[in-house]
Design a protein around this motif. Structure first.
Motif, PDB file in Angstrom:
ATOM      1  N   SER A 224       0.840  -1.194   0.000  1.00 47.24           N
ATOM      2  CA  SER A 224       0.000   0.000   0.000  1.00 47.24           C
ATOM      3  C   SER A 224       0.875   1.243   0.000  1.00 47.24           C
ATOM      4  O   SER A 224       2.080   1.165   0.296  1.00 47.24           O
ATOM      5  CB  SER A 224      -0.908   0.021   1.238  1.00 47.24           C
ATOM      6  N   THR A 282      -2.012  -4.491   3.584  1.00 43.14           N
ATOM      7  CA  THR A 282      -3.311  -4.383   2.933  1.00 43.14           C
ATOM      8  C   THR A 282      -3.891  -3.000   3.194  1.00 43.14           C
ATOM      9  O   THR A 282      -3.365  -2.225   4.002  1.00 43.14           O
ATOM     10  CB  THR A 282      -4.264  -5.458   3.478  1.00 43.14           C
ATOM     11  N   LEU A 283      -5.040  -2.713   2.553  1.00 42.76           N
ATOM     12  CA  LEU A 283      -5.647  -1.397   2.729  1.00 42.76           C
ATOM     13  C   LEU A 283      -6.076  -1.134   4.175  1.00 42.76           C
ATOM     14  O   LEU A 283      -5.783  -0.055   4.708  1.00 42.76           O
ATOM     15  CB  LEU A 283      -6.840  -1.236   1.784  1.00 42.76           C
ATOM     16  N   ALA A 286      -3.045  -0.244   6.059  1.00 37.24           N
ATOM     17  CA  ALA A 286      -2.537   1.078   5.668  1.00 37.24           C
ATOM     18  C   ALA A 286      -3.371   2.188   6.301  1.00 37.24           C
ATOM     19  O   ALA A 286      -2.833   3.224   6.720  1.00 37.24           O
ATOM     20  CB  ALA A 286      -2.545   1.202   4.144  1.00 37.24           C
ATOM     21  N   ALA A 317      -4.753   6.734   2.003  1.00 36.68           N
ATOM     22  CA  ALA A 317      -4.178   5.400   1.797  1.00 36.68           C
ATOM     23  C   ALA A 317      -4.766   4.753   0.551  1.00 36.68           C
ATOM     24  O   ALA A 317      -5.945   4.935   0.232  1.00 36.68           O
ATOM     25  CB  ALA A 317      -4.437   4.527   3.019  1.00 36.68           C
ATOM     26  N   ALA A 319      -4.285   0.832  -1.696  1.00 40.73           N
ATOM     27  CA  ALA A 319      -3.613  -0.462  -1.832  1.00 40.73           C
ATOM     28  C   ALA A 319      -3.603  -0.867  -3.299  1.00 40.73           C
ATOM     29  O   ALA A 319      -4.587  -0.649  -4.024  1.00 40.73           O
ATOM     30  CB  ALA A 319      -4.320  -1.523  -0.991  1.00 40.73           C
ATOM     31  N   SER A 320      -2.531  -1.453  -3.735  1.00 37.69           N
ATOM     32  CA  SER A 320      -2.432  -1.920  -5.113  1.00 37.69           C
ATOM     33  C   SER A 320      -3.227  -3.210  -5.285  1.00 37.69           C
ATOM     34  O   SER A 320      -3.188  -4.094  -4.433  1.00 37.69           O
ATOM     35  CB  SER A 320      -0.965  -2.169  -5.473  1.00 37.69           C
ATOM     36  N   ALA A 333      -4.669   7.406  -3.746  1.00 34.13           N
ATOM     37  CA  ALA A 333      -4.214   7.862  -2.428  1.00 34.13           C
ATOM     38  C   ALA A 333      -4.348   9.375  -2.301  1.00 34.13           C
ATOM     39  O   ALA A 333      -4.738   9.894  -1.243  1.00 34.13           O
ATOM     40  CB  ALA A 333      -2.771   7.432  -2.210  1.00 34.13           C
TER      41      ALA A 333
END
Length: 351
Positions: A224, A282-283, A286, A317, A319-320, A333
């Motif tokens: 993230s 993870t999100l 993050a 935040a 996350a990919s 983000a």
């Protein structure tokens, strides 16, 4: 006319002594050449110093060898980074610039077997078990910055009647090698790190995120990013001046680096904006990190002059998912950052 012979006549013992001295000098020169050849291949100052000190101690069979650095030193950025390794903590010591200048007032090596002369100059721990010592000055751009300390258990090894030509040669070569390596390192540092805050710049951020994307696509490892900026930064500059603004950026950067994990990376993106790459996060993780960072700055105002200046940050935040590009992840983000800034004065909430 009588011919006057100007040739000197040496006794046999004298000739043997000259031959023996010649052999000794040749051996020393050969060892120095071998050392110089090996250290020229070193790519970093840390590698050079480790290799140099190890080779000198091994080839000349010294009981001890250390690098003394003047304080303050032109190697300060190195000390704050590379020299924090266990090896450097053991083999490098700092002494005051005044003591170093006093020791090498003539810029010549200092040799003695009366170690009490060094009691107020060299840390006693470096002289433990030694009977003699030699200190060789090192310079960068004509400025004395350090000294190589050689110690031996034999009192006859180093004394003030001993010639210093080879030590002077060594000092010149070491200074040149170290200077070349440091110039290269400083150029590399300037290309990849922000001079004001000391954190990595946008160029290294792109490398880092692309590496995380490759790792995620190949092994499924999540990551993230946090997009962070300073709240009301323009008002800080307008009220307290740009010097204060610079201190705020440096303060935020230093705290971010302290607060994130060792394998996370902090970058200065632009202006008062920072990006933190959270490896394997993870999100939800993050977002928890975002809230923790925001709360920290709320509860820890920055010392400034005779007061504590309230500094807060906003975080967003993202996350990919393994399919997005770097720009797309950062855009998500950034959008969350501004949503958080508008709705909760910079504190984190979930979109």
């Amino acid at each position: 006319m009588m011919k006057i012979c100007t040739d000197r006549v040496y006794s046999v013992p004298k000739i043997h002594q000259l031959i023996e001295n010649s052999k000794v000098n040749e051996s020393i020169a050969r060892k120095l050449f071998e050392i110089e050849t090996e250290v020229l291949a070193c790519q970093s100052s840390e590698e050079l110093l480790q290799r140099l000190l190890g080779l000198i101690q091994e080839k000349f069979q010294l009981s001890g060898i250390s690098l003394l650095l003047a304080e303050p030193t032109p190697l300060s950025y190195l000390i704050n980074g590379n020299l924090q390794s266990n090896w450097h903590q053991k083999n490098t010591k700092q002494i005051s610039a005044e003591k170093l200048t006093l020791l090498h007032s003539d810029r010549k090596p200092f040799l003695t077997n009366k170690l009490q002369q060094l009691n107020d100059i060299v840390p006693r721990s470096l002289l433990k078990g030694a009977k003699s010592a030699a200190l060789t000055p090192l310079s960068l751009e004509g400025k004395l910055f350090g000294s190589l300390l050689f110690t031996d258990k034999a009192s006859a090894r180093f004394h003030n009647n001993l010639g210093t030509f080879h030590l002077e040669q060594l000092a010149v070569k070491v200074s040149l090698c170290l200077s070349n390596v440091l110039i290269r390192e400083q150029l590399e540092y300037m290309a990849h790190y922000d001079r004001l805050t000391g954190v990595a710049n946008r160029r290294l951020m792109e490398v880092c995120i692309n590496e995380e994307l490759i790792r995620q696509r190949r092994y499924g490892v999540p990551f993230s990013v946090l997009f962070i900026d300073c709240n009301k930064f323009k008002a800080i500059n307008d009220t307290y001046g740009h010097d204060c603004g610079d201190k705020v950026l440096a303060y935020v950067a230093s705290q971010l680096q302290e607060l994130v994990r060792e394998n996370d990376k902090c970058f200065r993106y632009a202006g008062d904006e920072f990006v933190v790459v959270l490896a394997s996060q993870t999100l939800p993780e993050a977002e928890q990190a975002s809230e923790r960072l925001c709360n920290f700055f709320v509860n820890n105002p920055m010392p400034f002059q005779n007061m504590h200046l309230p500094i807060t940050v906003s975080c967003g935040a993202a996350a990919s998912n393994g399919q997005q590009s770097m720009d797309e992840i950062l855009k998500v983000a950034d959008q969350k950052l501004y949503a958080n800034k508008k709705t909760q004065n910079g504190m984190v909430f979930k979109l």
